[in-house]
Design a protein around this motif. Sequence first.
Motif, PDB file in Angstrom:
ATOM      1  N   LEU A   1       0.825  -1.213   0.000  1.00  0.00           N
ATOM      2  CA  LEU A   1       0.000   0.000   0.000  1.00  0.00           C
ATOM      3  C   LEU A   1       0.858   1.261   0.000  1.00  0.00           C
ATOM      4  CD1 LEU A   1      -3.117   0.135  -0.034  1.00  0.00           C
ATOM      5  CD2 LEU A   1      -2.261  -2.100   0.661  1.00  0.00           C
ATOM      6  N   VAL A   2       1.932   1.266   0.781  1.00  0.00           N
ATOM      7  CA  VAL A   2       2.805   2.447   0.823  1.00  0.00           C
ATOM      8  C   VAL A   2       3.488   2.634  -0.528  1.00  0.00           C
ATOM      9  CG1 VAL A   2       4.882   3.422   1.875  1.00  0.00           C
ATOM     10  CG2 VAL A   2       3.142   2.358   3.314  1.00  0.00           C
ATOM     11  N   GLU A   3       3.932   1.540  -1.152  1.00  0.00           N
ATOM     12  CA  GLU A   3       4.559   1.634  -2.470  1.00  0.00           C
ATOM     13  C   GLU A   3       3.569   2.095  -3.534  1.00  0.00           C
ATOM     14  OE1 GLU A   3       7.868   1.040  -3.537  1.00  0.00           O
ATOM     15  OE2 GLU A   3       8.165   1.266  -1.380  1.00  0.00           O
ATOM     16  N   ALA A   4       2.306   1.763  -3.349  1.00  0.00           N
ATOM     17  CA  ALA A   4       1.284   2.128  -4.346  1.00  0.00           C
ATOM     18  C   ALA A   4       0.917   3.598  -4.292  1.00  0.00           C
ATOM     19  CB  ALA A   4       0.033   1.276  -4.139  1.00  0.00           C
ATOM     20  N   VAL A   5       1.331   4.310  -3.241  1.00  0.00           N
ATOM     21  CA  VAL A   5       0.970   5.725  -3.110  1.00  0.00           C
ATOM     22  C   VAL A   5       1.522   6.540  -4.271  1.00  0.00           C
ATOM     23  CG1 VAL A   5       1.327   7.818  -1.743  1.00  0.00           C
ATOM     24  CG2 VAL A   5       0.674   5.681  -0.616  1.00  0.00           C
ATOM     25  N   ALA A   6       2.795   6.348  -4.613  1.00  0.00           N
ATOM     26  CA  ALA A   6       3.426   7.149  -5.669  1.00  0.00           C
ATOM     27  C   ALA A   6       2.693   7.025  -7.006  1.00  0.00           C
ATOM     28  CB  ALA A   6       4.897   6.773  -5.813  1.00  0.00           C
ATOM     29  N   PRO A   7       2.454   5.799  -7.526  1.00  0.00           N
ATOM     30  CA  PRO A   7       1.715   5.727  -8.793  1.00  0.00           C
ATOM     31  C   PRO A   7       0.264   6.180  -8.662  1.00  0.00           C
ATOM     32  CG  PRO A   7       2.130   3.523  -7.919  1.00  0.00           C
ATOM     33  CD  PRO A   7       2.944   4.467  -7.105  1.00  0.00           C
ATOM     34  N   ALA A   8      -0.319   6.031  -7.471  1.00  0.00           N
ATOM     35  CA  ALA A   8      -1.713   6.444  -7.282  1.00  0.00           C
ATOM     36  C   ALA A   8      -1.860   7.953  -7.388  1.00  0.00           C
ATOM     37  CB  ALA A   8      -2.229   5.947  -5.935  1.00  0.00           C
ATOM     38  N   ILE A   9      -0.981   8.699  -6.703  1.00  0.00           N
ATOM     39  CA  ILE A   9      -1.097  10.156  -6.750  1.00  0.00           C
ATOM     40  C   ILE A   9      -0.637  10.709  -8.093  1.00  0.00           C
ATOM     41  CG2 ILE A   9      -0.856  10.370  -4.256  1.00  0.00           C
ATOM     42  CD1 ILE A   9       2.011  11.226  -4.626  1.00  0.00           C
ATOM     43  N   ALA A  10       0.107   9.903  -8.851  1.00  0.00           N
ATOM     44  CA  ALA A  10       0.532  10.334 -10.184  1.00  0.00           C
ATOM     45  C   ALA A  10      -0.589  10.190 -11.211  1.00  0.00           C
ATOM     46  CB  ALA A  10       1.753   9.543 -10.632  1.00  0.00           C
ATOM     47  N   THR A  11      -1.536   9.292 -10.933  1.00  0.00           N
ATOM     48  CA  THR A  11      -2.589   9.012 -11.910  1.00  0.00           C
ATOM     49  C   THR A  11      -3.969   9.521 -11.499  1.00  0.00           C
ATOM     50  OG1 THR A  11      -2.896   6.811 -10.903  1.00  0.00           O
ATOM     51  CG2 THR A  11      -1.422   6.958 -12.805  1.00  0.00           C
ATOM     52  N   ASP A  12      -4.175   9.795 -10.215  1.00  0.00           N
ATOM     53  CA  ASP A  12      -5.482  10.232  -9.753  1.00  0.00           C
ATOM     54  C   ASP A  12      -5.366  11.638  -9.156  1.00  0.00           C
ATOM     55  OD1 ASP A  12      -7.738  10.637  -7.792  1.00  0.00           O
ATOM     56  OD2 ASP A  12      -8.343   8.714  -8.630  1.00  0.00           O
ATOM     57  N   PRO A  13      -5.961  12.664  -9.799  1.00  0.00           N
ATOM     58  CA  PRO A  13      -5.842  14.049  -9.322  1.00  0.00           C
ATOM     59  C   PRO A  13      -6.373  14.252  -7.908  1.00  0.00           C
ATOM     60  CG  PRO A  13      -6.724  13.984 -11.557  1.00  0.00           C
ATOM     61  CD  PRO A  13      -6.728  12.576 -11.058  1.00  0.00           C
ATOM     62  N   GLN A  14      -7.450  13.550  -7.549  1.00  0.00           N
ATOM     63  CA  GLN A  14      -8.027  13.711  -6.219  1.00  0.00           C
ATOM     64  C   GLN A  14      -7.078  13.201  -5.141  1.00  0.00           C
ATOM     65  OE1 GLN A  14     -11.739  11.668  -6.624  1.00  0.00           O
ATOM     66  NE2 GLN A  14     -12.663  13.297  -7.848  1.00  0.00           N
ATOM     67  N   LEU A  15      -6.507  12.033  -5.373  1.00  0.00           N
ATOM     68  CA  LEU A  15      -5.560  11.492  -4.401  1.00  0.00           C
ATOM     69  C   LEU A  15      -4.309  12.361  -4.328  1.00  0.00           C
ATOM     70  CD1 LEU A  15      -5.839   7.670  -5.221  1.00  0.00           C
ATOM     71  CD2 LEU A  15      -6.702   8.846  -3.187  1.00  0.00           C
ATOM     72  N   ARG A  16      -3.893  12.886  -5.482  1.00  0.00           N
ATOM     73  CA  ARG A  16      -2.726  13.768  -5.494  1.00  0.00           C
ATOM     74  C   ARG A  16      -3.009  15.041  -4.709  1.00  0.00           C
ATOM     75  NH1 ARG A  16      -1.871  13.590 -10.410  1.00  0.00           N
ATOM     76  NH2 ARG A  16      -2.938  15.459 -11.179  1.00  0.00           N
ATOM     77  N   GLY A  17      -4.207  15.571  -4.850  1.00  0.00           N
ATOM     78  CA  GLY A  17      -4.579  16.772  -4.117  1.00  0.00           C
ATOM     79  C   GLY A  17      -4.567  16.534  -2.614  1.00  0.00           C
ATOM     80  N   GLN A  18      -5.057  15.370  -2.193  1.00  0.00           N
ATOM     81  CA  GLN A  18      -5.048  15.031  -0.775  1.00  0.00           C
ATOM     82  C   GLN A  18      -3.618  14.933  -0.258  1.00  0.00           C
ATOM     83  OE1 GLN A  18      -7.352  11.466  -0.367  1.00  0.00           O
ATOM     84  NE2 GLN A  18      -9.232  12.418  -1.081  1.00  0.00           N
ATOM     85  N   TYR A  19      -2.772  14.273  -1.017  1.00  0.00           N
ATOM     86  CA  TYR A  19      -1.380  14.121  -0.595  1.00  0.00           C
ATOM     87  C   TYR A  19      -0.695  15.476  -0.478  1.00  0.00           C
ATOM     88  CZ  TYR A  19       3.547  12.883  -0.672  1.00  0.00           C
ATOM     89  OH  TYR A  19       4.891  12.789  -0.370  1.00  0.00           O
ATOM     90  N   GLU A  20      -0.896  16.347  -1.429  1.00  0.00           N
ATOM     91  CA  GLU A  20      -0.255  17.660  -1.410  1.00  0.00           C
ATOM     92  C   GLU A  20      -0.728  18.488  -0.218  1.00  0.00           C
ATOM     93  OE1 GLU A  20       2.220  18.732  -3.183  1.00  0.00           O
ATOM     94  OE2 GLU A  20       2.309  16.910  -4.400  1.00  0.00           O
ATOM     95  N   ARG A  21      -2.006  18.377   0.119  1.00  0.00           N
ATOM     96  CA  ARG A  21      -2.526  19.135   1.258  1.00  0.00           C
ATOM     97  C   ARG A  21      -1.927  18.641   2.578  1.00  0.00           C
ATOM     98  NH1 ARG A  21      -7.334  18.750  -1.688  1.00  0.00           N
ATOM     99  NH2 ARG A  21      -8.058  16.973  -0.465  1.00  0.00           N
ATOM    100  N   LEU A  22      -1.671  17.357   2.643  1.00  0.00           N
ATOM    101  CA  LEU A  22      -1.182  16.773   3.890  1.00  0.00           C
ATOM    102  C   LEU A  22       0.333  16.784   4.010  1.00  0.00           C
ATOM    103  CD1 LEU A  22      -3.553  13.680   3.835  1.00  0.00           C
ATOM    104  CD2 LEU A  22      -3.816  15.715   5.235  1.00  0.00           C
TER     105      LEU A  22
END
Length: 231
Positions: free
Chosen positions: A162-183
Motif C-alpha cells: 500500500l505504501v509503495e502504491a501511493v506514488a503511482p496512485a497520486i501520479a494518476t489520480d488528481p483527487q488522491l494527489r490533491g489530498q497528498y499535497e494538502r497533507l
Amino acid sequence: MRVALRERMFCVWLRTMVKNRIVTVFDRYPEQTVQLKKLTDLFGKAGREQLVELLVSPIDRIQIDRRVAFVDDINARIKQSEATIRAMTKQNASVKLLKTFPGIGEFFARLIDAEIDDIGRFLSAKKLAAYAGLVPSTYSSGGKTYHGHIIKQRNKWLRWALVEAVAPAIATDPQLRGQYERLKSRGPNKAKVAVARKLLTIAFQLLRDQRPYERRGASGEECASTISRLS
C-alpha cells in the motif's frame, strides 16, 4: 499464492542489492562514470554498453561482469515467478477489481488480494487497516488518550504494497494527489501513510461490494483526520 508473490519480491530485492554492488565498484572511477550516471536505466542496452567500455582494474572488471550476469539470472527467475503468479490468478475476480484502482497494477493487485485473503475476515475498513499496520498506536494516561506512531504489529507485506502504491496512485489520480499535497506540509511520510490507508479503505470497499473503482469527490477532511492522529 503468498509464497509465489514473496519469492518474486525476494528476487526483486536481491536484484536491487546486486545492482547497488555494481554501482559501488564503478564509483571508484568518477571521471569515467559521469555520463554513465546520467542514464535513466544503467542496466539497459545503452548502460551496459558503457559498462563494458569502462577502463577499470582487472579484479573490478571481473566483479562487474559477474554481477551483471547475476542480474540477468535473477531477471530470468523473476519472469518465471511472474508466469507462475499469472497462471494462479488468471480467473481471480478480486484481482480484476483491484486493478481498476489507481496505482494498483498487476503485481500489487495480486499481492493485496493474497495478503487480505477473504475480505469477510474484516468487519470494517478500520479492522483491515489495523491488520496492515496503518493505524496509529494509542495509550491512555490521566484520563487522556494519546496517539503515537503507526503500530508495529502488522502484515508487513500488505503495508509495504500500500505504501509503495501511493506514488503511482497520486501520479494518476488528481483527487488522491490533491489530498497528498494538502497533507504533505505535516510531513511527507505521514502524508504517505495517510494516503496508503485511504487506498486500503477503498480496496476494502471494492472487495466487500464487488464493484470496480469510481472516482468521487476528494475527502480531504478524512485524510486530515488520519494525519492528526498520526502526529
